[in-house]
Design an enzyme around this catalytic site. Structure first.
Site, PDB file in Angstrom:
ATOM      1  N   ASP A 119       2.613  37.486 -24.260  1.00  0.00           N
ATOM      2  CA  ASP A 119       1.567  37.509 -23.252  1.00  0.00           C
ATOM      3  C   ASP A 119       1.681  38.863 -22.566  1.00  0.00           C
ATOM      4  O   ASP A 119       2.738  39.491 -22.585  1.00  0.00           O
ATOM      5  CB  ASP A 119       1.729  36.355 -22.262  1.00  0.00           C
ATOM      6  CG  ASP A 119       0.414  35.983 -21.594  1.00  0.00           C
ATOM      7  OD1 ASP A 119      -0.495  36.828 -21.562  1.00  0.00           O
ATOM      8  OD2 ASP A 119       0.297  34.853 -21.093  1.00  0.00           O
ATOM      9  N   TRP A 120       0.597  39.308 -21.962  1.00  0.00           N
ATOM     10  CA  TRP A 120       0.538  40.689 -21.473  1.00  0.00           C
ATOM     11  C   TRP A 120       1.549  40.893 -20.333  1.00  0.00           C
ATOM     12  O   TRP A 120       1.431  40.339 -19.253  1.00  0.00           O
ATOM     13  CB  TRP A 120      -0.876  41.013 -21.019  1.00  0.00           C
ATOM     14  CG  TRP A 120      -1.730  41.600 -22.106  1.00  0.00           C
ATOM     15  CD1 TRP A 120      -2.458  42.743 -22.021  1.00  0.00           C
ATOM     16  CD2 TRP A 120      -1.951  41.107 -23.445  1.00  0.00           C
ATOM     17  NE1 TRP A 120      -3.119  42.994 -23.225  1.00  0.00           N
ATOM     18  CE2 TRP A 120      -2.820  42.005 -24.106  1.00  0.00           C
ATOM     19  CE3 TRP A 120      -1.493  39.994 -24.150  1.00  0.00           C
ATOM     20  CZ2 TRP A 120      -3.239  41.831 -25.415  1.00  0.00           C
ATOM     21  CZ3 TRP A 120      -1.899  39.813 -25.459  1.00  0.00           C
ATOM     22  CH2 TRP A 120      -2.760  40.724 -26.079  1.00  0.00           C
TER      23      TRP A 120
END
Length: 737
Positions: free
Chosen positions: A263-264
């Site tokens: 995930d970012w």
């Protein structure tokens, strides 16, 4: 440029880097593994490492020297997000990136129909392909543990079996377009509060029985090409580089051959990222949505720091060989797949799919007559009402806006008010009734009390003169509601809606309440409101879907994919101290263990307000007696159960028949019953069909923590056939020997 692969290939040719003899990796008639091996043999160490991290907000590098293109990713899972700038989080303001918004995944789960899931995946895959995306960040299959989670609307409910069945066709049809599913958020990302660091602790049984099955199905049955790691920690180690769930379970036990993508901003350590199963690092040195930094992409954990550790011998070279192989495999399946079909966007077929998914997912929660022996309010008979008042901010609000990464730029959006006016014409009047503020991320407007009072008073006055009132309320996609980055602050409805409902009902008994939300809500007024509809976030064609169901053009057939607790303390996750939910800001313990959702309500005998699997119809279905093929079953046999189901009403409809299994006595605590099979059938008035289920030994197993394996324990069981988890229509006992 429209064709990234061709552009990269032409660049490589112009630089003289391709020989006259075509390399194997460029020949897509060759097996993928041969292409991976060939490409890997031609790459430098620096080129391999460059594959492992972002080069922009939503892309990772290819190998320009060899004509291998980059990967382009986009947020999903309800539509392809508008184009984001190369190096900041602003929208690029393109004029050709408007798309179809499909219903939220809670609505898809509420269809209980794998055919709808396949249509969803096919349509969204075509739109992603048209937008030249290689990886779509979805679907989400985290389990609905508490109604306070701001991101529940992106997931498929509280039951691992339902989520498993529903995610597979979505993934399969999406990937037929040459676009990878990136199944998220792996794993245990079941709240947004403190999501970046909360350390989740739970039993192995809860992990394997509740929180992992949908991910396992996505990999083993759906064949997902990528997985997104979650932000949280699991037993002290961040999920994006977690030895247990990535190395041992995902890549070891499940033989996953795709890519793990963060995930970012989900990576936190170069060594752990190198050795614990992470393949592509995205979004580091930002908070995921709003901030920038002075760091370059080469400063990411899996960039120059990783390269240095490899050269210094601090991590094995085998780690980069594995990562690069997986990334090349993903590129060959997507960006370099010349066999993928053309895409399409905002077509009649996509709008039809969105509308039908909405039609099948809308749940009729309650539909009782206003007066004794009277007819229910729904469906709304146009001949009966001359003045229909529609009330509510959500009747006109663009619910594709807000929500964080799920925000969508739509070409068309039919509001509930528009949909109802298309059916009932100038009979429909509108009053706002309440104000919810502007769509925003990370904060919310405060609406002055004078505005609240004025809007309510206007709606109540108009309701006095109306024949029927339809209140379209619920939640929205703002912060502290159904939104990424924060959990809900209250279980009740916001913006003074409880007071509005009471006031409207006080002057007009003919009240239909439509709740648009991705979460359960508290309903202190439930006994007074005769008709309640759970409408979800329905996307571009949402107004048409609602009008179809409210008018009776479509008979509602959706069923709840999660329970509605009467009060928050009735939910298993919220029944304990704060360490269970939301944690102490550092650590969290899942104290309800395997008793999630209806498993908690049934086993603890705490009735839900609306049960898992509940959903009414405009017709009635009569269930016959279930019959089993035998009274006993051995550990290597199967058991069949048949049930006749008849449409006993006067209109055609669809019914979802649910099979639950309960273990009468076991050496460990087991839920009173668990969903093991279901099917959705269509019946004309008076028509009867026989439904057949096949029970296998796997349906009876539990995870044995002592043996670290799934276990069958002989004994007495019961099969329950129901229209919901509490509306049981028949029971068959049998014994496992």
């Amino acid at each position: 440029m429209k064709n990234k692969f061709l552009a990269t290939l032409l660049f490589a040719c112009s630089m003289g880097t391709l020989s006259a003899q075509t390399p194997v990796y460029l020949d897509d008639s060759q097996p993928v593994e041969a292409r991976v091996k060939d490409a890997l043999s031609r790459m430098t160490l620096e080129e391999k490492v460059a594959l492992c991290h972002a080069q922009s907000k939503f892309s990772s590098a290819g190998v320009p020297r060899l004509g291998i293109p980059e990967l382009w990713m986009s947020d999903g899972p309800h539509g392809v997000r508008a184009e984001i700038n190369w190096n900041d989080w602003g929208y690029a303001n393109w004029t050709n990136d408007s798309i179809t918004a499909f219903p939220a995944l809670t609505c898809l789960a509420a269809t209980w129909n794998p055919e709808m899931s396949a249509r969803y995946g096919k349509a969204i895959g075509e739109e992603a392909r048209y937008r030249e995306k290689d990886v779509l960040l979805g679907p989400g299959v985290n389990i609905y543990r508490t109604p306070m989670n701001g991101r529940n609307f992106e997931y498929m409910g509280e039951d691992p079996y339902l989520a498993s069945i529903m995610c597979v066709p979505y993934i399969q049809e999406l990937q037929k377009n040459g676009v990878a599913a990136c199944v998220k958020h792996y794993a245990l990302n079941n709240q947004e509060l403190w999501r970046g660091h909360i350390d989740v602790n739970l039993s192995d049984r809860a992990l394997y029985e509740i929180y992992l099955p949908a991910f396992k199905a996505a990999v083993e049955q759906g064949g997902a090409w990528s997985i997104m790691g979650s932000y949280n920690k699991i037993r002290g180690q961040h999920a994006c580089h977690n030895d247990l769930i990535l190395n041992k379970i995902l890549k070891g036990d499940w033989k996953f051959d795709g890519c793990v993508i963060t995930d970012w901003g989900g990576a936190h350590d170069t060594y752990e990222a190198a050795v614990n199963g992470l393949d592509i690092e995205m979004g580091s040195y930002t908070n995921g949505l709003t901030s920038e930094s002075a760091f370059t992409y080469n400063d990411y954990y899996l960039a120059h720091p990783y390269l240095a550790m490899l050269k210094e011998g601090k991590v094995p070279m085998s780690t980069i060989e594995d990562k690069a192989s997986r990334i090349l495999r993903l590129i060959f399946r997507t960006a370099m797949n010349r066999q993928k079909p053309y895409g399409a966007v905002c077509t009649d077929e996509h709008y039809a799919a969105a509308r039908e998914i909405g039609n099948e997912g809308i749940v009729l929660l309650k539909n009782t007559p206003v007066v004794k022996k009277g007819a229910p309010l729904l469906p709304i008979d146009a001949a009966k009402y001359q003045n229909i008042l529609v009330v509510g901010d959500n009747a006109v609000r663009l619910l594709n806006q807000g929500g964080g990464s799920s925000e969508l730029k739509v070409k068309d959006m039919v509001s509930p008010l528009d949909g109802l006016r298309a059916v009932y014409g100038d009979k429909v009047q509108y009053a706002k009734g309440y104000a919810a503020g502007r769509p925003m991320y990370g904060r919310a407007d405060e609406v002055p009390q004078t505005v609240v009072d004025s809007l309510r008073a206007e709606a109540v006055e108009m309701a006095k003169k109306a024949d029927l009132v339809v209140l379209v309320g619920g939640l929205n996609k703002n912060h502290f509601q159904d939104c990424e980055g924060g959990d809900r602050l209250q279980y009740g409805l916001p913006f003074g809606q409880n007071e509005l409902i009471e006031a409207l009902q006080g002057v007009n008994k003919n009240l239909v309440l439509v709740l648009l939300s991705g979460n359960a809500v508290e309903m202190p007024w439930v006994a007074k409101v005769p008709a309640i509809v759970q409408g979800w976030y329905l996307g571009s064609m949402g107004g048409k879907s609602l009008a179809d169901v409210l008018s009776g053009a479509v008979n509602p057939s959706g069923k709840l994919p999660f329970s509605f607790p009467a009060k928050l303390a009735d939910c298993g996750a919220n029944a304990f101290d704060a360490l269970s939910y939301p944690g102490d800001s550092i650590k969290q313990v899942y104290k309800e263990d395997v008793l999630v959702g209806y498993r908690w309500h049934d086993t603890k005998k705490i009735p839900a307000l609306f049960s898992f699997g509940h959903g009414l119809s405009y017709t009635t279905f009569a269930y016959g007696k279930p019959v089993a093929s035998a009274k006993t079953m051995t550990t290597d046999e199967m058991l069949t159960v048949t049930i006749p189901v008849k449409n006993a009403g006067s209109v055609a409809g669809k019914e979802i028949i649910q099979l639950y299994v309960g273990d009468e006595k076991c050496s460990v605590l087991r839920p009173a019953k668990e969903l093991k099979h279901f099917t959705k059938i269509a019946l004309e008035p008076g028509e009867e069909k026989t439904v057949t289920f096949t029970l296998t030994p796997d349906d009876l197993k539990f995870y044995d923590e002592t043996a670290s394996a799934w276990t069958l324990e002989p004994g007495k069981f019961k099969i329950y056939i129901g229209a919901s988890s509490t509306d049981i229509r028949g029971m068959v006992p049998f014994e496992l020997k």
